[in-house]
Design a protein around this motif. Structure first.
Motif, PDB file in Angstrom:
ATOM      1  N   ALA A 100      10.764   2.782   2.624  1.00 17.51           N
ATOM      2  CA  ALA A 100      11.164   2.387   1.203  1.00 17.51           C
ATOM      3  C   ALA A 100      11.360   0.901   1.031  1.00 17.51           C
ATOM      4  N   TYR A 101      11.260   0.363  -0.335  1.00 16.01           N
ATOM      5  CA  TYR A 101      11.526  -1.056  -0.445  1.00 16.01           C
ATOM      6  C   TYR A 101      12.899  -1.285  -0.387  1.00 16.01           C
ATOM      7  N   SER A 102      13.826  -0.129  -0.695  1.00 17.62           N
ATOM      8  CA  SER A 102      15.284  -0.261  -0.699  1.00 17.62           C
ATOM      9  C   SER A 102      15.591  -0.415   0.808  1.00 17.62           C
ATOM     10  N   TYR A 121      20.043   8.148  -5.744  1.00 14.94           N
ATOM     11  CA  TYR A 121      21.015   6.881  -5.527  1.00 14.94           C
ATOM     12  C   TYR A 121      22.421   7.279  -5.781  1.00 14.94           C
ATOM     13  N   TYR A 172       3.106  -4.496  -2.884  1.00 10.75           N
ATOM     14  CA  TYR A 172       2.440  -3.177  -3.077  1.00 10.75           C
ATOM     15  C   TYR A 172       1.052  -3.150  -2.222  1.00 10.75           C
ATOM     16  N   HIS A 191       5.742   5.943  -6.714  1.00 11.92           N
ATOM     17  CA  HIS A 191       6.981   5.815  -7.728  1.00 11.92           C
ATOM     18  C   HIS A 191       6.434   5.362  -8.965  1.00 11.92           C
ATOM     19  N   LEU A 193       7.503   3.317 -11.103  1.00 13.81           N
ATOM     20  CA  LEU A 193       7.500   1.882 -11.289  1.00 13.81           C
ATOM     21  C   LEU A 193       6.288   1.044 -10.710  1.00 13.81           C
ATOM     22  N   ASP A 217      10.151   7.995  -4.338  1.00 16.78           N
ATOM     23  CA  ASP A 217      10.126   6.680  -3.882  1.00 16.78           C
ATOM     24  C   ASP A 217       8.704   6.504  -3.337  1.00 16.78           C
ATOM     25  N   THR A 218       8.414   5.217  -2.884  1.00 17.59           N
ATOM     26  CA  THR A 218       7.482   4.715  -2.671  1.00 17.59           C
ATOM     27  C   THR A 218       6.789   5.280  -1.145  1.00 17.59           C
TER      28      THR A 218
HETATM   29  O1  LIG Z   1      10.591   3.436  -4.006  1.00 15.24           O
HETATM   30  C1  LIG Z   1      10.975   2.542  -3.316  1.00 15.24           C
HETATM   31  O2  LIG Z   1      10.285   2.098  -2.415  1.00 15.24           O
HETATM   32  C2  LIG Z   1      12.355   1.844  -3.797  1.00 15.24           C
HETATM   33  O3  LIG Z   1      12.922   1.286  -2.967  1.00 15.24           O
HETATM   34  C3  LIG Z   1      12.830   2.004  -5.186  1.00 15.24           C
HETATM   35  C4  LIG Z   1      12.127   1.006  -6.076  1.00 15.24           C
HETATM   36  C5  LIG Z   1      13.258   1.230  -7.512  1.00 15.24           C
HETATM   37  O4  LIG Z   1      13.463   2.287  -7.722  1.00 15.24           O
HETATM   38  O5  LIG Z   1      13.111   0.237  -8.128  1.00 15.24           O
HETATM   39  C6  LIG Z   1      12.276  -0.226  -5.598  1.00 15.24           C
HETATM   40  C7  LIG Z   1      11.408  -1.170  -5.670  1.00 15.24           C
HETATM   41  C8  LIG Z   1      10.042  -0.870  -6.025  1.00 15.24           C
HETATM   42  O6  LIG Z   1       9.451  -1.568  -7.158  1.00 15.24           O
HETATM   43  C9  LIG Z   1       9.817   0.651  -6.408  1.00 15.24           C
HETATM   44  C10 LIG Z   1      10.799   1.424  -6.360  1.00 15.24           C
END
Ligand SMILES: O=C(O)C(=O)C[C@]1(C(=O)O)C=C[C@@H](O)C=C1
Length: 380
Positions: A100-102, A121, A172, A191, A193, A217-218
């Protein structure tokens, strides 16, 4: 054995160690999807319970074995992050699963740390409060979509301090299982977003009419596509998620805006107030009960002292009670309005202390969320 393997999925409290045999065949980035068999030795402990065992993965293509494999992958990943035998690295909790990006943001801010995947979270924040993790990382803002309001409200609900920030570039990729081409894609999982930030590009890739499915999450989308996505399903996630879950990158950089950053906050149990001699920010929450002119008074308190505001988020909470942690015990209250404010100065700066003293005179609630160094990463 099953219990041990499922442990990292069901509980972030389990500390899993794995040894893989034969070593050359299996590494976290090269798991044997297409190999006929492998033996993975696993040991797990959560302090009170634990055990050792071996998993014989005979038919990787079978659903059950794939589930086991996913668990082992996570375990391997966790092990890789440990600094030495018996020594657990600095732990950074995040929502999501590896890739995940987090998690990328956690590794960027704390190189060599052990990422602690959490389902939500709130669970990530809770793991810091309960000392399972040392830090939590929380996305609060995207350059394209703006503030993530629910995460702002979570800050109020937990007794944690902001000790840092990072603007992380979100790049992405479109991922699919090996052997699946872009022309075959009928479904895209991501996700919410990520879906909204890639919509135009998906259209230019000829994927305007495919069905969209959301995930938490992604990396979760990537894992799902790898594990049990029907043929023709793609995921939007990072290139690293592709490596971890054995997917192929069909297209890179598919975000509609090239400047696509997410701002993550780093949260700790105790404040770390930076000295005023470097660029710093402080984040506060101010609430009021409907008195007139509060916003004007707040802005004047900072403007009068030449303190520059970088963010002002107004959240009406009338008819929407908030659970709030302040200096004393937590309480639930319907404020008229809550303001989240960031400004460019440290709490150690006398001007800030004077401004906060002034705010206390008219605010019904005031909490300093933290002072931290500014992340000056250029967003271009
Ligand atoms: O889903 C992920 O990979 C995250 O880390 C979460 C998250 C978010 O919730 O903002 C973080 C960044 C990306 O833009 C999409 C999703």
């Amino acid at each position: 054995m099953d219990r041990l393997c499922r442990a990292p999925i069901n509980s972030s409290l389990w500390n899993i160690r794995t040894k893989v045999k034969p070593t050359p065949e299996i590494r976290s980035r090269d798991l044997p999807f297409n190999k006929p068999s492998a033996t993975v030795l696993v040991s797990a402990s959560n302090g009170a319970n634990g055990g050792n065992g071996a998993i014989n993965i005979k038919h990787i293509s079978e659903q059950k074995d794939r589930l086991l494999l996913t668990a082992v992958k996570r375990a391997l990943y966790t092990t890789e992050q440990e600094q030495g035998p018996g020594q657990v690295a600095f732990r950074v909790a995040y929502q999501g699963i590896p890739g995940a990006y987090s998690e990328e943001a956690a590794l960027a801010t704390h190189p060599g740390c052990q990422g602690l995947p959490c389902h939500t979270y709130a669970a990530a924040l809770q793991s810091v409060e309960s000392r399972v993790a040392d830090r939590a990382i929380l996305p609060v803002e995207s350059t394209v979509e703006g503030s993530i309001h629910r995460n702002y409200d979570l800050l109020l609900d937990h007794r944690l301090c902001i000790v840092g920030e990072i603007h992380y570039p979100v790049y992405y990729c479109l991922l699919a299982p090996p052997g699946v081409d872009r022309e075959e894609i009928k479904r895209v999982m991501a996700h919410p977003l990520a879906l909204s930030q890639c919509r135009r590009t998906l259209k230019t890739l000829g994927l305007a009419n495919v069905s969209m499915q959301t995930s938490d999450d992604t990396a979760g989308a990537a894992e799902c596509v790898s594990r049990n996505g029907p043929r023709g399903t793609a995921a939007i996630a990072s290139a690293r998620a592709a490596e971890i879950y054995g997917l192929r990158v069909l297209a890179r950089g598919i975000q509609d805006e090239s400047c696509n950053f997410t701002r993550f906050l780093i949260l700790a149990r105790d404040p770390i107030v930076p000295t005023a001699d470097r660029p710093c920010k402080t984040s506060i929450v101010v609430a009021h009960d409907g008195e007139l002119g509060v916003l004007f008074k707040v802005l004047s308190a900072f403007s009068f002292r030449d303190i520059n505001l970088t963010k002002l988020e107004s959240r009406p909470t009338k008819n929407r009670p908030l659970r709030v942690v302040g200096d004393g015990p937590a309480f639930v209250k319907e404020f008229h309005c809550v303001f989240y404010i960031d400004f460019e100065a440290s709490l150690s700066d006398r001007r800030v202390q004077n401004a906060l003293t002034e705010l206390k005179e008219f605010a019904s609630f005031l909490r300093v969320l933290g002072s931290y160094s500014v992340d000056a990463t250029p967003k271009a």
